[in-house]
Design a protein around this motif. Structure first.
Motif, mmCIF file in Angstrom:
data_model
loop_
_atom_site.group_PDB
_atom_site.id
_atom_site.type_symbol
_atom_site.label_atom_id
_atom_site.label_comp_id
_atom_site.label_asym_id
_atom_site.label_seq_id
_atom_site.Cartn_x
_atom_site.Cartn_y
_atom_site.Cartn_z
ATOM 1 N N PHE A 224 59.902 40.818 33.674
ATOM 2 C CA PHE A 224 58.597 41.431 33.907
ATOM 3 C C PHE A 224 58.821 42.510 34.970
ATOM 4 O O PHE A 224 59.549 42.266 35.943
ATOM 5 C CB PHE A 224 57.667 40.348 34.474
ATOM 6 C CG PHE A 224 56.211 40.457 34.101
ATOM 7 C CD1 PHE A 224 55.725 41.504 33.343
ATOM 8 C CD2 PHE A 224 55.313 39.475 34.523
ATOM 9 C CE1 PHE A 224 54.376 41.574 32.996
ATOM 10 C CE2 PHE A 224 53.964 39.532 34.184
ATOM 11 C CZ PHE A 224 53.499 40.589 33.425
ATOM 12 N N TRP B 253 53.475 40.653 42.863
ATOM 13 C CA TRP B 253 54.219 41.048 41.656
ATOM 14 C C TRP B 253 54.794 42.445 41.884
ATOM 15 O O TRP B 253 55.903 42.754 41.488
ATOM 16 C CB TRP B 253 53.285 41.045 40.438
ATOM 17 C CG TRP B 253 52.746 39.674 40.153
ATOM 18 C CD1 TRP B 253 51.677 39.069 40.752
ATOM 19 C CD2 TRP B 253 53.257 38.725 39.214
ATOM 20 N NE1 TRP B 253 51.498 37.792 40.233
ATOM 21 C CE2 TRP B 253 52.441 37.563 39.290
ATOM 22 C CE3 TRP B 253 54.321 38.737 38.314
ATOM 23 C CZ2 TRP B 253 52.667 36.436 38.493
ATOM 24 C CZ3 TRP B 253 54.540 37.623 37.515
ATOM 25 C CH2 TRP B 253 53.719 36.491 37.605
ATOM 26 N N ASP C 129 45.911 42.035 30.819
ATOM 27 C CA ASP C 129 45.579 41.281 32.039
ATOM 28 C C ASP C 129 44.269 41.865 32.577
ATOM 29 O O ASP C 129 43.804 42.910 32.129
ATOM 30 C CB ASP C 129 46.713 41.447 33.076
ATOM 31 C CG ASP C 129 46.532 40.537 34.284
ATOM 32 O OD1 ASP C 129 45.940 39.450 34.137
ATOM 33 O OD2 ASP C 129 46.982 40.913 35.378
ATOM 34 N N CYS D 19 54.908 33.324 33.336
ATOM 35 C CA CYS D 19 55.339 34.478 34.131
ATOM 36 C C CYS D 19 55.403 34.028 35.582
ATOM 37 O O CYS D 19 54.513 33.335 36.073
ATOM 38 C CB CYS D 19 54.432 35.677 33.929
ATOM 39 S SG CYS D 19 52.682 35.365 34.138
ATOM 40 N N TRP E 146 47.783 44.472 44.493
ATOM 41 C CA TRP E 146 46.333 44.511 44.698
ATOM 42 C C TRP E 146 45.988 45.252 46.000
ATOM 43 O O TRP E 146 44.866 45.109 46.511
ATOM 44 C CB TRP E 146 45.765 43.091 44.772
ATOM 45 C CG TRP E 146 45.484 42.452 43.449
ATOM 46 C CD1 TRP E 146 46.388 42.078 42.506
ATOM 47 C CD2 TRP E 146 44.193 42.080 42.920
ATOM 48 N NE1 TRP E 146 45.757 41.495 41.437
ATOM 49 C CE2 TRP E 146 44.408 41.478 41.672
ATOM 50 C CE3 TRP E 146 42.883 42.184 43.389
ATOM 51 C CZ2 TRP E 146 43.371 40.996 40.865
ATOM 52 C CZ3 TRP E 146 41.854 41.706 42.605
ATOM 53 C CH2 TRP E 146 42.100 41.124 41.346
ATOM 54 N N HIS F 109 48.353 49.218 35.815
ATOM 55 C CA HIS F 109 47.876 47.999 36.479
ATOM 56 C C HIS F 109 46.401 48.185 36.843
ATOM 57 O O HIS F 109 45.773 49.172 36.451
ATOM 58 C CB HIS F 109 48.754 47.663 37.698
ATOM 59 C CG HIS F 109 48.695 46.210 38.055
ATOM 60 N ND1 HIS F 109 47.858 45.712 39.021
ATOM 61 C CD2 HIS F 109 49.335 45.131 37.520
ATOM 62 C CE1 HIS F 109 48.001 44.391 39.081
ATOM 63 N NE2 HIS F 109 48.896 44.008 38.174
ATOM 64 N N HIS F 110 45.856 47.213 37.606
ATOM 65 C CA HIS F 110 44.417 47.255 37.902
ATOM 66 C C HIS F 110 43.999 48.532 38.637
ATOM 67 O O HIS F 110 42.846 48.941 38.560
ATOM 68 C CB HIS F 110 44.000 46.054 38.761
ATOM 69 C CG HIS F 110 44.431 44.720 38.245
ATOM 70 N ND1 HIS F 110 44.583 44.450 36.903
ATOM 71 C CD2 HIS F 110 44.734 43.560 38.900
ATOM 72 C CE1 HIS F 110 44.967 43.186 36.762
ATOM 73 N NE2 HIS F 110 45.075 42.626 37.960
ATOM 74 N N TYR G 93 52.592 45.807 29.742
ATOM 75 C CA TYR G 93 51.472 45.132 30.409
ATOM 76 C C TYR G 93 50.398 46.187 30.580
ATOM 77 O O TYR G 93 50.666 47.271 31.124
ATOM 78 C CB TYR G 93 51.951 44.629 31.776
ATOM 79 C CG TYR G 93 50.849 44.255 32.757
ATOM 80 C CD1 TYR G 93 50.655 42.929 33.152
ATOM 81 C CD2 TYR G 93 50.019 45.222 33.327
ATOM 82 C CE1 TYR G 93 49.676 42.596 34.065
ATOM 83 C CE2 TYR G 93 49.035 44.891 34.229
ATOM 84 C CZ TYR G 93 48.860 43.582 34.593
ATOM 85 O OH TYR G 93 47.891 43.253 35.503
ATOM 86 N N HIS H 212 56.650 45.000 37.482
ATOM 87 C CA HIS H 212 55.392 45.521 38.026
ATOM 88 C C HIS H 212 55.732 46.741 38.870
ATOM 89 O O HIS H 212 56.355 46.613 39.925
ATOM 90 C CB HIS H 212 54.701 44.471 38.906
ATOM 91 C CG HIS H 212 53.857 43.512 38.140
ATOM 92 N ND1 HIS H 212 54.376 42.549 37.328
ATOM 93 C CD2 HIS H 212 52.497 43.378 38.063
ATOM 94 C CE1 HIS H 212 53.380 41.844 36.780
ATOM 95 N NE2 HIS H 212 52.232 42.327 37.208
HETATM 96 C C1 GLC Z 1 47.417 38.349 38.049
HETATM 97 C C2 GLC Z 1 47.282 39.494 39.021
HETATM 98 C C3 GLC Z 1 48.153 40.622 38.722
HETATM 99 C C4 GLC Z 1 49.478 40.332 38.065
HETATM 100 C C5 GLC Z 1 49.341 39.265 37.018
HETATM 101 C C6 GLC Z 1 50.636 38.830 36.385
HETATM 102 O O1 GLC Z 1 46.550 38.395 37.003
HETATM 103 O O2 GLC Z 1 45.977 39.956 39.092
HETATM 104 O O3 GLC Z 1 48.297 41.393 39.851
HETATM 105 O O4 GLC Z 1 49.855 41.488 37.437
HETATM 106 O O5 GLC Z 1 48.723 38.190 37.549
HETATM 107 O O6 GLC Z 1 50.389 37.800 35.477
#
Ligand code: GLC
Length: 604
Positions: free
Chosen positions: A71, A306, A230, A298, A85, A132-133, A175, A73
């Motif tokens: 994985f 992450w 996600d 994961c 985050w 990502h978010h 992702y 990130h």
């Molecule tokens: C959670 C978190 C995120 C991460 C993810 C991985 O949902 O919000 O930051 O990417 O887990 O599974």
């Protein structure tokens, strides 16, 4: 070793001149961008070779066989280096976060170095964050201005990674966060940022944008192994148009796998696999009818983030990671082990060394992982796990038996041959002790983390569940290595310390209940003793066997790793198969005790 089906085929990526929006952040869609979006949604993808849809079993075959993924990130949050985050956790205003985005310049990113590491670690597929978010896309997106284009970096990291992965025979998935803290149409917005979080957006329009990005990912980066959603928890599946998005992906690449976070994370939806996060389910995952489903745990190597976090200093050990991979695979799952690369594009040393260690172990023992199925044994009497493939059973031995004898109860087959994967030339002698199989092992374990005994059988494994029996003195030893545990506890259980103690630890939840099944030869009274280590004292515990119950409270043993034995009381047990449970009441997040065993002795 290569994945068994065809490797991914990247297709040429022909970036179109990008439609620019010049309005400030939170701007509504500008006409040029909307036009690009409409075009993307309406024009059939020219660059993608159409795929023949495979039946489900075929579509998921590579995933079932792969077992081990990496994985990744990676995004703007790496510049901050505190957590993916970060923008939310530290309430960083968008304008300030944008300055980090403009500084994201991974000059040391080398896609081949990443895929080399993955390939040599025995990884079969990679899943990387396309977005990502925080809403930032680490690729060159024609439908977003919040992407690599605003950085000083000239390339498209996803394109480079897709090509490198293709060269190494690795599959690549993306992702993609549904939640988006940047897009003007995404609602709800962050409560700390705006007065009315639910206002000002348009989720339907946002989902069109998300689909436009998915179309980019599914048409310009070759075969996409997985779309790994996600950030689904803010909406119902109806609001997220989950089925529509699912069909949209299937139309573009019918064989791409889709994870369960497009829906809710419960079994029973259309997703291809479940995604337990930071834990290994006690007995795998099943759909509502009880049928096992595909799943992938994961897990991070560090404890918290992450994304890259320069402040994290604790990392799982090689031993924990190798055993975790084995545990996951023995329960029928995959392990997706995470790295968070630095903002300049390197993977930090602590992650590299651990992936390399997994690679070294897999080089010798990979046969017992790839393409295997879950353990044919309900439980084992020794500290270790099992996997199977056709007529072969693999016993992964964590703690080497002191007497050199590996006892395997409940295997009805004839054993054609037994050998260690680490020393395949030497056959191991086997014999029967009534119905138990005894495998004679060399004095030294070839690998102190996990050594694999390969048993070739006369047919597919036929087993009966192991039930603990009393020894010659009538003693029943219920060691934690042979307990079952119902909840999310087991991922932290069964640690082994330097002195050879195997114990349950981090017992912080009352519903984590170790259970043993055993046989009482004749009815009678038994003295129960419990062995544990505990620096703290006071947690209450109950021992239950049939209708008998004993209670106790944990004494301090002057150290978590100082194991002491205490009498708990006497119980009357009938003859036949029994179960015993230990329930603990841990206090406010504290470990109840490091439990090693319960022993039942016939009362004098
Ligand atoms: C959670 C978190 C995120 C991460 C993810 C991985 O949902 O919000 O930051 O990417 O887990 O599974």
């Amino acid at each position: 070793m290569q994945p068994s089906t065809d490797p991914p085929q990247p297709t040429p990526h022909n970036p179109q001149p990008k439609a620019h929006c010049t309005q400030p952040r939170w701007r509504p869609f500008c006409a040029a961008r909307l036009l690009a979006l409409v075009l993307l949604l309406s024009i059939a993808a020219p660059a993608q070779t159409p795929q023949t849809p495979l039946p489900e079993a075929e579509r998921t075959r590579w995933f079932r066989e792969a077992k081990f993924g990496m994985f990744i990130h990676w995004g703007v949050y790496a510049v901050i280096g505190r957590h993916e985050w970060a923008r939310h956790r530290f309430q960083i205003p968008q304008a300030q976060y944008d300055t980090y985005a403009r500084r994201f310049n991974p000059v040391n990113f080398n896609a081949d170095a990443w895929t080399d590491l993955a390939a040599s670690a025995g990884v079969r597929y990679i899943v990387i964050t396309s977005k990502h978010h925080d809403g930032f896309s680490i690729f060159r997106s024609q439908v977003s201005d919040y992407d690599m284009e605003i950085t000083p970096y000239k390339g498209d990291p996803l394109k480079m990674l897709a090509e490198a992965a293709q060269r190494k025979g690795l599959r690549l998935g993306f992702y993609h966060s549904i939640m988006d803290w940047h897009h003007p149409d995404y609602v709800p917005k962050r409560a700390w940022e705006v007065a009315n979080p639910k206002e000002g957006g348009n989720l339907d329009r946002y989902l069109e944008f998300m689909k436009a990005q998915l179309r980019e990912l599914l048409t310009a980066y070759g075969q996409v192994a997985v779309i790994w959603f996600d950030g689904e928890w803010e909406h119902t599946t109806q609001e997220m148009h989950s089925d529509e998005v699912y069909d949209f992906i299937r139309k573009l690449q019918p064989n791409t796998l889709i994870n369960d976070r497009l829906y809710k994370r419960e079994p029973g939806n259309r997703a291809d696999f479940g995604t337990p996060e930071q834990f290994v389910p006690a007995t795998g995952l099943k759909d509502p009818s009880g049928k096992p489903i595909l799943w992938e745990s994961c897990v991070t190597i560090n404890n918290d983030s992450w994304g890259y976090n320069k402040y994290e200093t604790e990392f799982k050990t090689e031993r924990d990671l190798v055993r975790m991979l084995i545990e996951v695979v023995s329960k029928g799952g995959n392990l997706l082990l995470n790295v968070g690369p630095t903002p300049d594009g390197r993977i930090q040393r602590e992650f590299v060394t651990r992936f390399e260690a997994l690679g070294r172990w897999l080089k010798v023992n990979g046969e017992a992982i790839y393409g295997t199925t879950a353990s044919p044994f309900a439980r084992l009497p020794f500290f270790g796990r099992a996997t199977a493939k056709g007529n072969t059973v693999y016993l992964h031995v964590f703690q080497w038996p002191a007497d050199g004898m590996l006892r395997v109860p409940g295997l009805a087959n004839k054993v054609v041959s037994a050998r260690l994967l680490a020393r395949p030339a030497a056959k191991l002698p086997v014999r029967r002790d009534s119905s138990d199989l005894l495998v004679s092992l060399p004095r030294q374990a070839p690998d102190e983390i996990a050594s694999v005994v390969q048993l070739t059988l006369d047919g597919s494994p036929s087993t009966t569940p192991y039930v603990i029996r009393s020894d010659a003195k009538g003693l029943l030893t219920l060691g934690v290595e042979s307990c079952e545990i119902e909840t999310r506890f087991e991922q932290r259980a069964k640690k082994e310390n330097a002195l050879g103690h195997v114990f349950l630890t981090r017992w912080t939840r009352a519903d984590d209940i170790p259970t043993w099944t055993f046989t009482i030869p004749s009815p009678g009274r038994y003295q129960a003793e419990i062995t544990y280590g505990s620096a703290g004292k006071g947690a209450e515990f109950t021992l239950t066997a049939g209708s008998a119950q004993l209670t106790g409270s944990v004494a301090g043993t002057q150290g978590d790793w100082v194991f002491k034995t205490y009498p708990v009381g006497e119980i009357q047990l009938p003859a036949g198969q029994q179960t015993l449970q230990v329930k603990a009441s841990p206090r406010a997040g504290l470990n109840a005790m490091n439990l090693e065993k319960v022993v039942l002795k016939p009362a004098p």
